[in-house]
Design a protein around this motif. Structure first.
Motif, mmCIF file in Angstrom:
data_model
loop_
_atom_site.group_PDB
_atom_site.id
_atom_site.type_symbol
_atom_site.label_atom_id
_atom_site.label_comp_id
_atom_site.label_asym_id
_atom_site.label_seq_id
_atom_site.Cartn_x
_atom_site.Cartn_y
_atom_site.Cartn_z
ATOM 1 N N ILE A 133 47.644 27.744 -15.258
ATOM 2 C CA ILE A 133 48.235 27.119 -14.068
ATOM 3 C C ILE A 133 49.586 27.736 -13.748
ATOM 4 C CG2 ILE A 133 49.117 24.970 -13.116
ATOM 5 C CD1 ILE A 133 46.147 24.979 -13.250
ATOM 6 N N VAL A 134 50.423 27.880 -14.770
ATOM 7 C CA VAL A 134 51.754 28.443 -14.546
ATOM 8 C C VAL A 134 51.635 29.851 -13.977
ATOM 9 C CG1 VAL A 134 53.890 29.198 -15.660
ATOM 10 C CG2 VAL A 134 52.831 27.035 -16.334
ATOM 11 N N ASN A 135 50.700 30.617 -14.479
ATOM 12 C CA ASN A 135 50.497 31.971 -13.966
ATOM 13 C C ASN A 135 49.907 31.964 -12.560
ATOM 14 O OD1 ASN A 135 51.515 33.403 -16.127
ATOM 15 N ND2 ASN A 135 49.593 33.345 -17.245
ATOM 16 N N SER A 136 49.369 30.817 -12.150
ATOM 17 C CA SER A 136 48.742 30.711 -10.835
ATOM 18 C C SER A 136 49.730 30.325 -9.744
ATOM 19 C CB SER A 136 47.616 29.660 -10.878
ATOM 20 O OG SER A 136 46.638 30.038 -11.836
ATOM 21 N N ARG B 231 59.544 28.685 -12.761
ATOM 22 C CA ARG B 231 58.980 28.117 -11.543
ATOM 23 C C ARG B 231 58.589 26.657 -11.742
ATOM 24 N NH1 ARG B 231 54.855 32.966 -10.071
ATOM 25 N NH2 ARG B 231 56.380 34.607 -9.837
ATOM 26 N N VAL B 232 58.907 26.123 -12.914
ATOM 27 C CA VAL B 232 58.548 24.736 -13.223
ATOM 28 C C VAL B 232 59.807 23.887 -13.380
ATOM 29 C CG1 VAL B 232 57.221 23.243 -14.750
ATOM 30 C CG2 VAL B 232 56.556 25.649 -14.456
ATOM 31 N N VAL B 233 59.867 22.788 -12.618
ATOM 32 C CA VAL B 233 61.007 21.881 -12.683
ATOM 33 C C VAL B 233 60.492 20.444 -12.785
ATOM 34 C CG1 VAL B 233 62.514 23.406 -11.391
ATOM 35 C CG2 VAL B 233 61.075 21.739 -10.191
ATOM 36 N N TRP C 78 51.888 22.409 -4.684
ATOM 37 C CA TRP C 78 51.186 21.252 -5.258
ATOM 38 C C TRP C 78 49.748 21.578 -5.648
ATOM 39 C CZ3 TRP C 78 55.188 18.661 -6.326
ATOM 40 C CH2 TRP C 78 56.268 18.615 -5.451
ATOM 41 N N GLY C 79 49.467 22.857 -5.830
ATOM 42 C CA GLY C 79 48.135 23.256 -6.284
ATOM 43 C C GLY C 79 47.170 23.463 -5.137
ATOM 44 N N GLU C 80 46.106 24.219 -5.416
ATOM 45 C CA GLU C 80 45.092 24.465 -4.411
ATOM 46 C C GLU C 80 43.725 24.131 -4.973
ATOM 47 O OE1 GLU C 80 45.417 28.321 -2.837
ATOM 48 O OE2 GLU C 80 47.585 28.220 -2.580
ATOM 49 N N GLU C 81 42.755 23.994 -4.110
ATOM 50 C CA GLU C 81 41.432 23.530 -4.516
ATOM 51 C C GLU C 81 40.818 24.376 -5.626
ATOM 52 O OE1 GLU C 81 38.659 22.858 -1.478
ATOM 53 O OE2 GLU C 81 40.022 21.682 -0.230
ATOM 54 N N LYS C 82 41.012 25.684 -5.556
ATOM 55 C CA LYS C 82 40.372 26.542 -6.545
ATOM 56 C C LYS C 82 40.979 26.385 -7.935
ATOM 57 C CE LYS C 82 43.167 30.646 -5.540
ATOM 58 N NZ LYS C 82 43.066 32.106 -5.312
ATOM 59 N N TYR C 83 42.107 25.654 -8.022
ATOM 60 C CA TYR C 83 42.709 25.432 -9.323
ATOM 61 C C TYR C 83 42.443 24.027 -9.860
ATOM 62 C CZ TYR C 83 45.289 29.599 -8.126
ATOM 63 O OH TYR C 83 45.634 30.871 -7.770
#
Length: 107
Positions: free
Chosen positions: A10-13, A53-55, A98-103
């Motif tokens: 996820i982080v790499n995405s 990129r994570v907070v 906030w993420g995407e469907e493929k994830y």
DNA sequence: GGGCTGACCGGGT
DNA sequence: GACCCGGCCAGCC
């Protein structure tokens, strides 16, 4: 696949120029209450990931670790084209991812 | 195998 | 809108 591996993916995405929160990542790996776990993984493997990129949910940098100081995170984010205020705060309305469907299928 | 820990979140005040 | 409190789940003693 282990929890740590899911978090790593996820982080790499996360796209360049975007940031997300621990809770969002936890949700994407199907552990909505496991936000704290994400922090633990990033602390362990952060050196090889885009940990900056994570907070937290307030868009604030919460680390006090000597190896990953807030100043470094701010510099890296600005390098990605993200505006970080003097108080190390980020506008999640503008830069939040906030993420995407493929994830959403990593459970 | 039990218990403590943590780079957190949501809801209530 | 900002602060406080309780709970959550995987990892590591």
């Amino acid at each position: 696949m282990d929890f740590a591996d899911k978090v790593t993916r996820i982080v790499n995405s996360i796209p360049c120029g975007r940031v997300t929160t621990y809770g969002t990542i936890a949700t994407l790996v199907a552990v909505p209450r496991g936000a704290r776990l994400v922090g633990g993984i990033l602390h362990q493997k952060g050196s090889k990931l885009a940990w900056y990129r994570v907070v937290n949910r307030r868009g604030f940098i919460s680390t006090n670790c000597w190896d990953h100081p807030k100043t470094l995170q701010k510099a890296l984010l600005e390098q990605e084209g993200i505006e970080v205020s003097a108080d190390f705060m980020i506008n999640l309305e503008k830069y939040g991812w906030w993420g995407e469907e493929k994830y959403l299928g990593y459970s």
